[in-house]
Design a protein around this motif. Structure first.
Motif, PDB file in Angstrom:
ATOM      1  N   PHE A   1      -3.952  -6.337   3.577  1.00 59.33           N
ATOM      2  CA  PHE A   1      -3.478  -6.136   4.952  1.00 59.33           C
ATOM      3  C   PHE A   1      -4.646  -5.814   5.882  1.00 59.33           C
ATOM      4  O   PHE A   1      -4.732  -6.322   6.999  1.00 59.33           O
ATOM      5  CB  PHE A   1      -2.437  -5.014   4.978  1.00 59.33           C
ATOM      6  CG  PHE A   1      -2.008  -4.584   6.349  1.00 59.33           C
ATOM      7  CD1 PHE A   1      -1.323  -5.455   7.190  1.00 59.33           C
ATOM      8  CD2 PHE A   1      -2.312  -3.308   6.813  1.00 59.33           C
ATOM      9  CE1 PHE A   1      -0.936  -5.056   8.469  1.00 59.33           C
ATOM     10  CE2 PHE A   1      -1.923  -2.908   8.092  1.00 59.33           C
ATOM     11  CZ  PHE A   1      -1.246  -3.785   8.910  1.00 59.33           C
TER      12      PHE A   1
ATOM     13  N   ALA B   1      -2.220  -3.085   0.293  1.00 56.98           N
ATOM     14  CA  ALA B   1      -2.722  -2.509   1.544  1.00 56.98           C
ATOM     15  C   ALA B   1      -4.110  -3.050   1.885  1.00 56.98           C
ATOM     16  O   ALA B   1      -4.445  -3.247   3.054  1.00 56.98           O
ATOM     17  CB  ALA B   1      -2.765  -0.989   1.432  1.00 56.98           C
TER      18      ALA B   1
ATOM     19  N   ILE C   1       2.116  -3.509  -0.726  1.00 54.50           N
ATOM     20  CA  ILE C   1       2.261  -3.564   0.727  1.00 54.50           C
ATOM     21  C   ILE C   1       3.538  -2.866   1.209  1.00 54.50           C
ATOM     22  O   ILE C   1       3.544  -2.194   2.244  1.00 54.50           O
ATOM     23  CB  ILE C   1       2.197  -5.045   1.221  1.00 54.50           C
ATOM     24  CG1 ILE C   1       2.100  -5.086   2.749  1.00 54.50           C
ATOM     25  CG2 ILE C   1       3.371  -5.870   0.740  1.00 54.50           C
ATOM     26  CD1 ILE C   1       0.806  -4.578   3.301  1.00 54.50           C
TER      27      ILE C   1
END
Length: 426
Positions: free
Chosen positions: A205, A202, A180
DNA sequence: TCTGGGGTCCTAGGACCC
DNA sequence: TCTGGGGTCCTAGGACCC
């Protein structure tokens, strides 16, 4: 599809273009005043105890023990090499966004091409013509290009420096791989916050709700999420917009208490920035002046102050801007302190063809022809051939030294590379 | 001794306007 | 009893980028 083309280890690589014999040695480029490490080649990065962005004096042992080549920053060279890099790219598509000194986004809206092959062609061309190696990420959105480019660089053996994200499977795999904190647009602040929520990569997220991201990370965060999901929100900005602020702030070579020297530095910075301002055909409507002591010192009295000087009439005239900046300096200067840094920034910029008049101020443009002549002379001969007396003659007393700066091979006639002397003997 | 520099964008809050 | 609604501009602060 878009492509992100990014020069590998840009500043060091640009130095090495002119020092072929030193390519297998560890090398770093330092910040102003030879303070921190701002760029390093792969060999240096792999050294035991090496840390990017660390102050050089803290790594003295590591650098000495391994004979690491050190360079003072040579931005004149880097900017010129960057210009050549963009020129090469523009042969491949006319839709190029200059994203930074060593990166550009391309629009690959070209029919019937194999993206990997095309990326390899771009890479080979830059290597052949500029002697610089690049990594290329190709994907449907800019944020995914950034991800692809990281993969291209990380797994060079498999990717040969070019990676394409062109399927859902590849996208998900790539996002799950990317920590991240390494996502473009997630800085240390948000990374910390997200890690606390157990969002580690990611992909996780992108699994957050839009409303949570909007609320906690503003629309900037939401756009990023959509981009990572493959929905393009960030357009290619091929037209270079004029800058909205132009500033300079630099640490002095040593701490300075003398008002006159600080005034010289201030004037000199304004002169430099005003040149940039005129080159982009803008005028400034205000100037920020800031002054700072050495925040690392535990014994010196600390002081930080800044002020904004509003100009009655927006201008790009050096003399006028300097006068107002010095007024600002006078407002915040305190006697008896040892200063580390002064900075100025020209703000409230707008086009020079629409200057708002002022009923109560007699605007006297008599200097504008003089200014033009000075600019022409400085362009024809060399920067600073003609400059204001207030910018002084004592530069060596306040400017930080750049002892390790390499020659400006491509922009100064008296610093041209000497093939027999400089290269063959090395 | 020595600790970078130059930018962008967004938001909240306060001041103001009619 | 009831105290508007729709704006702009500026600044500071916080986030980010290379």
């Amino acid at each position: 599809m878009y492509a992100l083309v990014d020069i590998n280890g840009a500043f060091v690589a640009m130095e090495m273009v002119f020092r072929p014999a030193d390519r297998n040695k560890p090398a770093v480029v330092l910040s102003n005043g030879d303070g921190c490490i701002i760029a390093a080649n792969k060999i240096a990065k792999q050294l035991n105890g090496f840390a990017m962005y660390a102050p050089a004096f803290q790594l003295e042992d590591v650098l000495n023990k391994n004979n690491v080549l050190r360079f003072s920053p040579n931005f004149e060279l880097y900017v010129d090499m960057s210009r050549r890099f963009i020129k090469e790219l523009s042969f491949f598509t006319d839709k190029v966004e200059v994203y930074s000194i060593d990166e550009a986004f391309l629009d690959l809206d070209i029919k019937n091409i194999d993206f990997t092959d095309y990326g390899q062609l771009i890479k080979r061309t830059i290597l052949k013509n500029l002697d610089l190696s690049v990594g290329i990420g190709i994907a449907p959105t800019k944020a995914l290009c950034k991800v692809a480019s990281k993969i291209a660089k990380k797994f060079t053996e498999r990717t040969n420096n070019v990676y394409v994200i062109d399927s859902e499977e590849k996208r998900v795999k790539a996002l799950k791989w990317l920590p991240i904190g390494d996502v473009w647009g997630i800085g240390s602040g948000f990374a910390k916050k997200l890690l606390q929520l157990n969002i580690k990569n990611a992909y996780q997220f992108t699994q957050l709700t839009d409303s949570w991201v909007l609320k906690n990370m503003t629309v900037v965060g939401l756009r990023l999420k959509h981009e990572l999901e493959g929905k393009s929100c960030l357009q290619l900005e091929t037209i270079k917009e004029p800058k909205k602020a132009i500033g300079t702030e630099k640490a002095f070579g040593k701490l300075i208490a003398d008002y006159e020297l600080i005034k010289e530095a201030t004037s000199s910075y304004v002169e430099y920035c005003a040149g940039k301002l005129r080159r982009q055909n803008s005028v400034a409507s205000a100037i920020v002046v800031l002054l700072e002591t050495n925040s690392f010192s535990t014994s010196d009295e600390q002081y930080y102050n800044r002020t904004v000087v509003s100009l009655p009439i927006a201008s790009n005239n050096t003399t006028y801007l300097v006068k107002n900046a010095v007024d600002g300096l006078n407002r915040i200067f305190k006697n008896g302190l040892r200063y580390k840094r002064v900075g100025i920034s020209l703000i409230g910029l707008y086009p020079d063809n629409s200057i708002q008049g002022n009923l109560f101020v007699n605007h006297n443009p008599k200097h504008s022809n003089l200014q033009k002549v000075i600019d022409q002379l400085n362009l024809k001969y060399e920067q600073d051939t003609i400059r204001l007396a207030t910018s002084g003659l004592n530069k060596q007393l306040w400017e930080s030294k750049a002892m390790l700066r390499s020659p400006r091979y491509t922009t100064r006639l008296n610093e041209l590379l000497n093939i027999s002397g400089d290269v063959l003997n090395r």
